[in-house]
Design a protein around this motif. Structure first.
Motif, PDB file in Angstrom:
ATOM      1  N   UNK A   4      -4.792 -62.512  48.427  1.00  0.00           N
ATOM      2  CA  UNK A   4      -5.678 -61.521  48.051  1.00  0.00           C
ATOM      3  C   UNK A   4      -5.961 -60.108  48.783  1.00  0.00           C
ATOM      4  N   UNK A   5      -7.321 -60.735  50.017  1.00  0.00           N
ATOM      5  CA  UNK A   5      -7.351 -59.102  50.425  1.00  0.00           C
ATOM      6  C   UNK A   5      -6.222 -59.222  51.641  1.00  0.00           C
ATOM      7  N   UNK A   6      -4.644 -59.091  51.221  1.00  0.00           N
ATOM      8  CA  UNK A   6      -3.430 -58.482  52.110  1.00  0.00           C
ATOM      9  C   UNK A   6      -2.870 -57.739  51.233  1.00  0.00           C
ATOM     10  N   UNK A   7      -2.239 -57.205  51.652  1.00  0.00           N
ATOM     11  CA  UNK A   7      -0.738 -56.084  50.873  1.00  0.00           C
ATOM     12  C   UNK A   7       0.475 -56.619  51.324  1.00  0.00           C
ATOM     13  N   UNK A   8       0.666 -57.861  52.052  1.00  0.00           N
ATOM     14  CA  UNK A   8       1.613 -58.141  51.936  1.00  0.00           C
ATOM     15  C   UNK A   8       2.343 -59.366  50.725  1.00  0.00           C
ATOM     16  N   UNK A   9       1.578 -58.951  49.836  1.00  0.00           N
ATOM     17  CA  UNK A   9       2.241 -60.124  48.072  1.00  0.00           C
ATOM     18  C   UNK A   9       3.425 -58.500  47.558  1.00  0.00           C
ATOM     19  N   UNK A  10       3.097 -57.553  48.280  1.00  0.00           N
ATOM     20  CA  UNK A  10       3.622 -56.217  47.530  1.00  0.00           C
ATOM     21  C   UNK A  10       4.901 -56.482  48.586  1.00  0.00           C
ATOM     22  N   UNK A  11       5.334 -56.387  49.382  1.00  0.00           N
ATOM     23  CA  UNK A  11       7.046 -56.851  50.072  1.00  0.00           C
ATOM     24  C   UNK A  11       7.745 -58.077  50.104  1.00  0.00           C
ATOM     25  N   UNK A  12       6.594 -59.393  49.309  1.00  0.00           N
ATOM     26  CA  UNK A  12       6.687 -61.110  49.197  1.00  0.00           C
ATOM     27  C   UNK A  12       8.324 -61.185  49.049  1.00  0.00           C
ATOM     28  N   UNK A  77      -5.985 -48.544  54.531  1.00  0.00           N
ATOM     29  CA  UNK A  77      -4.939 -47.321  53.609  1.00  0.00           C
ATOM     30  C   UNK A  77      -4.277 -48.676  52.246  1.00  0.00           C
ATOM     31  N   UNK A  78      -3.999 -50.164  52.484  1.00  0.00           N
ATOM     32  CA  UNK A  78      -3.831 -50.619  51.421  1.00  0.00           C
ATOM     33  C   UNK A  78      -4.490 -50.772  50.445  1.00  0.00           C
ATOM     34  N   UNK A  79      -5.958 -50.852  50.184  1.00  0.00           N
ATOM     35  CA  UNK A  79      -6.327 -50.602  49.432  1.00  0.00           C
ATOM     36  C   UNK A  79      -6.369 -49.876  48.350  1.00  0.00           C
ATOM     37  N   UNK A  80      -5.213 -48.361  48.779  1.00  0.00           N
ATOM     38  CA  UNK A  80      -4.881 -47.748  47.711  1.00  0.00           C
ATOM     39  C   UNK A  80      -4.600 -47.368  47.005  1.00  0.00           C
ATOM     40  N   UNK A  81      -3.295 -48.729  46.860  1.00  0.00           N
ATOM     41  CA  UNK A  81      -2.123 -49.107  46.491  1.00  0.00           C
ATOM     42  C   UNK A  81      -1.877 -48.405  45.150  1.00  0.00           C
ATOM     43  N   UNK A  82      -2.439 -49.669  44.788  1.00  0.00           N
ATOM     44  CA  UNK A  82      -2.446 -49.361  42.919  1.00  0.00           C
ATOM     45  C   UNK A  82      -3.810 -48.417  41.982  1.00  0.00           C
ATOM     46  N   UNK A  83      -4.784 -48.635  42.806  1.00  0.00           N
ATOM     47  CA  UNK A  83      -5.974 -47.402  42.236  1.00  0.00           C
ATOM     48  C   UNK A  83      -5.283 -45.141  42.554  1.00  0.00           C
ATOM     49  N   UNK A 104      -7.686 -52.823  43.604  1.00  0.00           N
ATOM     50  CA  UNK A 104      -6.189 -53.673  44.164  1.00  0.00           C
ATOM     51  C   UNK A 104      -6.674 -55.169  43.623  1.00  0.00           C
ATOM     52  N   UNK A 105      -7.272 -55.448  43.893  1.00  0.00           N
ATOM     53  CA  UNK A 105      -7.568 -57.079  43.479  1.00  0.00           C
ATOM     54  C   UNK A 105      -6.698 -57.899  41.979  1.00  0.00           C
ATOM     55  N   UNK A 106      -7.297 -56.495  40.779  1.00  0.00           N
ATOM     56  CA  UNK A 106      -5.788 -56.786  40.259  1.00  0.00           C
ATOM     57  C   UNK A 106      -4.594 -56.511  39.849  1.00  0.00           C
TER      58      UNK A 106
END
Length: 227
Positions: A4-12, A77-83, A104-106
């Motif tokens: 969860x504490x990673x933006x890697x999931x967005x380009x998995x 900065x990746x924490x702002x992706x969804x918010x 970000x978690x959601x």
């Protein structure tokens, strides 16, 4: 491994296309606990300072985003992706650190769930909840590795001792990326006190109502999770 504490999931998807033979592990934790861990890190473990900030958020009349910049600057900065999604129409007053951690978690959880449904062959070979490793330690680890197709000979004393050592010490404790500021050389334990309460839970519920995503509870259980 995706966590969860990673933006890697967005380009998995891209990484899996590049390495389709790789085994994918997804580790997650309760949303409230993930946010609390991040907040602890931001405030250097000082609960009093965080609660002073919460009090200010409840009483201040300032509406400019600059008021919150001191806290937002601490966040990658990746924490702002969804918010920062315009569809959420979030006011500057409400776009604070807790909001961004929660969105970000959601968003990361929903992304992982979508990947699982679109391509279950690759997403994921194993899914584990943080509490499993904290509570069941070696047992949960071995269960996870079995799902990944890796076996460990525990009849080998060296292997057994090495595995036990992993769960006695937090490798990140005492560093800037751990909320355990004091280095714990032995007998690591999760934080016992609770920082978040009804105010934070209310923010989560408000976010769920507006996003209308399937991940609509901090305690959401991902399919096939090892607990």
């Amino acid at each position: 491994m995706y966590k969860i504490k990673s933006h890697a999931i967005t380009f998995a998807k891209v990484m899996t296309e590049a390495h389709p033979e790789a085994k994918n592990l997804f580790m997650y934790r309760n949303g409230m606990k993930m946010v609390e861990s991040s907040i602890r890190l931001n405030y250097g473990g000082c609960k009093k300072d965080y609660h002073a900030w919460v009090k200010a958020m409840k009483t201040t009349r300032k509406t400019k985003r600059e008021y919150y910049e001191e806290n937002l600057d601490l966040m990658p900065e990746f924490y702002f992706i969804f918010g920062d999604d315009p569809k959420l129409e979030t006011s500057c007053r409400d776009a604070h650190q807790v909001y961004y951690y929660m969105t970000f978690w959601q968003g990361a959880m929903q992304t992982a769930l979508d990947l699982h449904r679109e391509d279950p062959e690759h997403f994921f070979h194993a899914v584990i909840n943080y509490r499993a490793l904290a509570d069941r330690k070696e047992e949960a680890y071995l269960e996870m590795m079995e799902k990944l197709g890796v076996t460990l000979d525990l009849d080998d004393t060296e292997n057994r001792e090495a595995l036990a050592k992993v769960f006695r010490k937090d490798s990140q404790s005492g560093t800037v990326i751990s909320s355990h500021k004091k280095e714990e050389k032995e007998n690591w334990k999760p934080h016992a006190d609770v920082w978040l309460g009804e105010w934070e839970r209310g923010i989560f519920e408000n976010i769920f109502k507006r996003t209308k995503l399937e991940i609509n509870d901090p305690a959401f259980v991902f399919p096939n999770t090892i607990f």
